[in-house]
Each structure stands twice: as C-alpha cells, then as structure tokens.
Scaffold this motif. Structure first.
Motif, PDB file in Angstrom:
ATOM      1  N   ARG A 266       5.216 -42.214  36.425  1.00 16.26           N
ATOM      2  CA  ARG A 266       5.241 -41.357  36.900  1.00 16.26           C
ATOM      3  C   ARG A 266       4.174 -40.810  38.053  1.00 16.26           C
ATOM      4  O   ARG A 266       3.423 -41.373  38.005  1.00 16.26           O
ATOM      5  N   TRP A 267       5.125 -40.457  39.179  1.00 12.31           N
ATOM      6  CA  TRP A 267       3.934 -39.095  39.759  1.00 12.31           C
ATOM      7  C   TRP A 267       3.571 -37.691  39.437  1.00 12.31           C
ATOM      8  O   TRP A 267       5.279 -37.178  39.020  1.00 12.31           O
ATOM      9  N   VAL A 268       3.078 -37.905  38.735  1.00 10.29           N
ATOM     10  CA  VAL A 268       2.631 -35.569  38.927  1.00 10.29           C
ATOM     11  C   VAL A 268       2.118 -35.406  39.799  1.00 10.29           C
ATOM     12  O   VAL A 268       1.551 -35.317  40.203  1.00 10.29           O
ATOM     13  N   TYR A 269       2.704 -34.037  40.173  1.00  7.63           N
ATOM     14  CA  TYR A 269       2.447 -33.423  41.214  1.00  7.63           C
ATOM     15  C   TYR A 269       1.945 -31.854  40.515  1.00  7.63           C
ATOM     16  O   TYR A 269       2.784 -31.919  40.147  1.00  7.63           O
ATOM     17  N   VAL A 270       0.876 -31.701  41.509  1.00  5.00           N
ATOM     18  CA  VAL A 270      -0.322 -29.929  40.665  1.00  5.00           C
ATOM     19  C   VAL A 270      -0.268 -29.480  42.327  1.00  5.00           C
ATOM     20  O   VAL A 270       0.031 -29.681  42.888  1.00  5.00           O
ATOM     21  N   LEU A 305      -1.619 -38.956  40.264  1.00  4.68           N
ATOM     22  CA  LEU A 305      -1.960 -37.817  40.683  1.00  4.68           C
ATOM     23  C   LEU A 305      -1.888 -37.113  42.255  1.00  4.68           C
ATOM     24  O   LEU A 305      -2.515 -37.970  42.604  1.00  4.68           O
ATOM     25  N   ALA A 306      -1.024 -36.134  42.169  1.00  2.00           N
ATOM     26  CA  ALA A 306      -1.274 -35.938  44.018  1.00  2.00           C
ATOM     27  C   ALA A 306      -0.917 -34.436  44.119  1.00  2.00           C
ATOM     28  O   ALA A 306      -0.120 -33.968  43.044  1.00  2.00           O
ATOM     29  N   GLY A 307      -1.132 -33.841  44.690  1.00  2.24           N
ATOM     30  CA  GLY A 307      -1.139 -32.294  45.060  1.00  2.24           C
ATOM     31  C   GLY A 307       0.596 -32.096  46.324  1.00  2.24           C
ATOM     32  O   GLY A 307       1.317 -32.365  46.456  1.00  2.24           O
ATOM     33  N   PRO A 308       0.066 -31.017  46.085  1.00  3.54           N
ATOM     34  CA  PRO A 308       1.880 -30.227  46.409  1.00  3.54           C
ATOM     35  C   PRO A 308       1.873 -30.280  48.092  1.00  3.54           C
ATOM     36  O   PRO A 308       3.570 -29.956  48.597  1.00  3.54           O
ATOM     37  N   VAL A 330       6.762 -30.150  34.134  1.00  6.06           N
ATOM     38  CA  VAL A 330       7.209 -29.446  34.768  1.00  6.06           C
ATOM     39  C   VAL A 330       6.343 -27.524  34.025  1.00  6.06           C
ATOM     40  O   VAL A 330       6.982 -27.352  32.826  1.00  6.06           O
ATOM     41  N   GLY A 331       5.917 -27.199  34.887  1.00  7.34           N
ATOM     42  CA  GLY A 331       5.558 -25.658  34.709  1.00  7.34           C
ATOM     43  C   GLY A 331       3.763 -25.846  33.381  1.00  7.34           C
ATOM     44  O   GLY A 331       3.395 -24.305  33.242  1.00  7.34           O
ATOM     45  N   GLU A 332       4.113 -26.783  33.006  1.00  4.87           N
ATOM     46  CA  GLU A 332       2.579 -26.836  31.805  1.00  4.87           C
ATOM     47  C   GLU A 332       1.237 -26.880  33.145  1.00  4.87           C
ATOM     48  O   GLU A 332       1.045 -26.864  33.942  1.00  4.87           O
ATOM     49  N   VAL A 333      -0.119 -26.688  32.442  1.00  2.00           N
ATOM     50  CA  VAL A 333      -1.288 -26.427  33.117  1.00  2.00           C
ATOM     51  C   VAL A 333      -1.908 -27.560  32.443  1.00  2.00           C
ATOM     52  O   VAL A 333      -2.205 -27.701  31.674  1.00  2.00           O
ATOM     53  N   ILE A 334      -2.780 -28.057  34.072  1.00  2.00           N
ATOM     54  CA  ILE A 334      -3.639 -29.317  33.437  1.00  2.00           C
ATOM     55  C   ILE A 334      -4.678 -28.605  33.735  1.00  2.00           C
ATOM     56  O   ILE A 334      -4.897 -27.996  35.172  1.00  2.00           O
ATOM     57  N   ARG A 335      -5.662 -28.803  33.009  1.00  4.71           N
ATOM     58  CA  ARG A 335      -7.528 -27.843  33.029  1.00  4.71           C
ATOM     59  C   ARG A 335      -8.035 -29.558  33.426  1.00  4.71           C
ATOM     60  O   ARG A 335      -8.280 -30.997  32.769  1.00  4.71           O
ATOM     61  N   ILE A 336      -8.700 -29.036  35.076  1.00  9.98           N
ATOM     62  CA  ILE A 336      -9.710 -30.029  35.188  1.00  9.98           C
ATOM     63  C   ILE A 336     -11.198 -29.467  35.525  1.00  9.98           C
ATOM     64  O   ILE A 336     -11.293 -28.888  35.777  1.00  9.98           O
ATOM     65  N   ALA A 337     -11.982 -30.685  34.259  1.00  5.62           N
ATOM     66  CA  ALA A 337     -13.448 -30.259  33.850  1.00  5.62           C
ATOM     67  C   ALA A 337     -14.210 -30.405  34.774  1.00  5.62           C
ATOM     68  O   ALA A 337     -13.750 -31.086  35.695  1.00  5.62           O
ATOM     69  N   SER A 338     -15.484 -29.987  35.191  1.00  2.00           N
ATOM     70  CA  SER A 338     -17.015 -29.977  35.765  1.00  2.00           C
ATOM     71  C   SER A 338     -16.174 -30.178  36.890  1.00  2.00           C
ATOM     72  O   SER A 338     -16.763 -30.791  38.281  1.00  2.00           O
ATOM     73  N   THR A 339     -15.502 -28.773  37.486  1.00  2.00           N
ATOM     74  CA  THR A 339     -15.132 -28.935  38.763  1.00  2.00           C
ATOM     75  C   THR A 339     -15.460 -27.069  39.556  1.00  2.00           C
ATOM     76  O   THR A 339     -14.611 -27.132  40.196  1.00  2.00           O
ATOM     77  N   GLY A 340     -16.609 -27.091  38.675  1.00  2.00           N
ATOM     78  CA  GLY A 340     -17.509 -26.432  39.344  1.00  2.00           C
ATOM     79  C   GLY A 340     -18.538 -26.131  40.669  1.00  2.00           C
ATOM     80  O   GLY A 340     -19.146 -24.989  41.701  1.00  2.00           O
TER      81      GLY A 340
END
Length: 372
Positions: A266-270, A305-308, A330-340
């Motif tokens: 699957r390709w997941v686009y965020v 995982l790919a961007g828009p 689609v519409g759900e949120v992925i939380r990406i940790a340690s991205t400060g």
C-alpha cells in the motif's frame, strides 16, 4: 489547528537541557538555533542559562529579541557576508567561527578583538546524518589560521562536528587528539588556543535505539581525560537536535491509501512530506517512529509513505520497511514522534501551494531556576 503541525513540549526541552548540562558538566551549551528557531524554545533555553549558536542576521535578531546578552551568542556559520559580520559586531557579538584565512580576514576587518574559533574538518563516520566537506579545514590550514588570529591579538579556540545523530561513542576522541596537537604546536608560535568546541551530534530518539545521554557524557569525558589529562581547556558544545527533537510530535493527516497493481505494498500519502518538514528522511537517513489511533496489535502490512506534492522525490519511506495498520483510513492522523528538530525550519515556503509546517507549544511556564 489543521494538519500538518508540530507540537513542542517545552518541559521536555528543559529536561533535555538539564540532562545534557549534567552529562557535559563545565561545558557551555550553545543551542544551535537552526534546529528549531521557535521563539518560545529560545526563551525557555535562555531562562535556563543557555548560550546560542547562530548562522545569520535574522537568527541574531531573534535571539537578541529574547533578551539574550550578546556575550552568549556565537556566530558559528563559517560562511558569512562581511556586512553581516559588521552587523553582529555592532550588536556586541564577539564570537566568530572560521575555516579559511579569507574568512578570518573578514572577521578581523570588522571585529578586530574577536574570539575566533577555527573549525576542523571531520569525516563524521558513525553519524546517521553526516556532514560534507562544506565545513571545516585540515590540520595545516587550522594551524595557520590560529597563528594568524593569535598574532592579531584574538582569543582563539578550535571546533569540530562529529556529524548529526552520532552513534559512535568514541567519535569525539580523534578530533580531540587533533585539537591537543594543534594547541601544542600553535603555542610554540603565538598565544595558545584557549577553548575547544565539542560541536553537536548528541542524538534524538528515533526508530533505532541510542544510549542515554549520560553514556555519551561518560565517553566524552573519558576522551577528554585521555587527551588532556588535568589540563582540559575551556569547553563549549553546540547541541541542537538533542535539545528539541524529542520535544516535538508532528501530526499529519492521511490523504490517500492507494492499492495499485504496480506495487504489492500500500502507498499511504500524508499531508506533510519531504518538502513540508520531513527533509531529513531524504535517503531515509532519519527514521522516525510512527503512531496511529489503532492498537499496536492490530494487523499491519508493509507500506510506502509519501507526501502530497506533485514531485516524485516526495517519498518519505520506501526501502526502510515500515508497517502501518491495515485499518488505517483516509482522514486519520499519523503522529510522528521526535520531530522537534529540523522540521519546521526545513519546511518549504509554499511549494505546490502548500503552507509551511505550523508549530504550537505546550507547557509554556516561567522557569523556577536556571540550570547553569
């Protein structure tokens, strides 16, 4: 707040600063502003007693606007316009880093009483995000520059950088040995360099585990003792990633889940991609931890995982072997940790019309006591 956005927990920034201060005790910590230039981050670190490493006039103005004294600011970029050096000197900044004789001449012309730091080249072996030959000079050039600066009446020192997200605990030993040799040889011809800047490299918490910062501190202190014995020079360091990475969580919305016959995965686009703040995934160098609302035990399968954006380079993870829950919609949120760190500051301004990555903060409170 609409996705994509990063939330920074300022209490974690404070905790990280205190931990690093303890691990590298008696070392002046100069926060690398480029990692995350958020004003609340600067203000919290300033209240803790941090110094600051800046790379440009806007960063100088930002740090000064937070009430930081010029004596706590180091102009660490080795590539500076002469008028920017002049501006920094007019603001009272006296610390400048160079790696060529021509850059030293610019500094001496505008700030003749400067504290000059000469940056040594390091190959950054063992780092997830190695630096290139863009920065630093070899031993012979460093010696010439240090002698010239010393003869001009400047206080001098030496810096190096072992590469960002450094995993090798002994990475600091070899450059420290070069620093000691430089101090010895330069002192025979002019005033000896007074300080060593240990640079950065202290890691964030990504997919692959790294030792606790206290273990890094023990290793660096051992290297310092092995090289300098009881005659350790004045020490500085330039942490960026370590102080802010783990304080940030990036929220990005799933725009499309694609099943196509050209790929079994699957390709997941965020809505946040390489150009929107995840630039450090180029080459899949930095591998972030991903979280969804689905239970970790839910069935999952391998994804890309790919961007828009309409750019073929906007692929976040392809070869790293990431899995996400099959139930992801689609519409759900992925939380990406340690991205400060290196997300909002790397975000493009309007590429394909997408807005820059937004940033919010939690735990904005007054400090009880400084850390240093």
């Amino acid at each position: 707040m609409q996705t994509p956005y990063v939330i920074i927990d300022l209490d974690i920034v404070e905790t990280k600063f205190r931990e690093l201060s303890e691990a590298l005790h008696s070392t002046e910590l100069c926060y690398a502003v480029k990692a995350n230039p958020g004003k609340p981050v600067i203000e919290r670190l300033a209240a803790l007693g941090a110094s600051f490493d800046v790379a440009s006039v806007p960063e100088i103005d930002l740090v000064l606007s937070c009430g930081v004294e010029p004596a706590r600011i180091s102009f660490g970029n080795t590539i500076k316009k002469q008028r920017d050096i002049a501006y920094a000197a007019q603001q009272g900044i006296t610390r400048f880093t160079v790696d060529t004789m021509s850059e030293l001449h610019k500094v001496l012309a505008e700030a003749p009483q400067a504290e000059v730091c000469v940056r040594l080249f390091h190959d950054c072996e063992g780092a997830d995000w190695p630096l290139s030959k863009k920065f630093g000079c070899g031993f012979a050039d460093a010696k010439k520059i240090l002698i010239a600066a010393g003869n001009a009446g400047c206080t001098t020192g030496i810096s190096f950088h072992v590469g960002s997200q450094q995993r090798n605990l002994d990475a600091w030993l070899a450059p420290l040995q070069l620093c000691q040799q430089l101090i010895t040889e330069v002192s025979r011809e002019t005033v000896a360099p007074e300080f060593v800047n240990l640079g950065g490299g202290y890691p964030g918490s990504y997919l692959d585990d790294t030792p606790h910062i206290s273990v890094y501190g023990d290793a660096i202190r051992k290297s310092l003792h092995d090289v300098f014995g009881s005659n350790t020079p004045r020490l500085m360091a330039e942490p960026g990633r370590y102080l802010v990475a783990d304080a940030g969580t990036l929220h990005t919305e799933v725009v499309l889940v694609s099943d196509r016959d050209i790929d079994a995965r699957r390709w997941v686009y965020v809505d946040c991609g390489v150009f929107g703040g995840l630039a450090e995934t180029l080459g899949e160098s930095i591998r972030y931890r991903l979280h969804t609302e689905h239970d970790a035990s839910a069935p999952a399968s391998q994804i890309v995982l790919a961007g828009p954006t309409c750019d073929s380079a906007d692929i976040i993870y392809d070869k790293a072997g990431y899995f996400l829950p099959d139930a992801l919609q689609v519409g759900e949120v992925i939380r990406i940790a340690s991205t400060g760190a290196y997300t909002t500051s790397y975000s493009a301004i309007g590429f394909n019309g997408f807005a820059p990555l937004a940033q919010g903060y939690i735990n904005i409170v007054a400090m009880k006591e400084p850390a240093v």
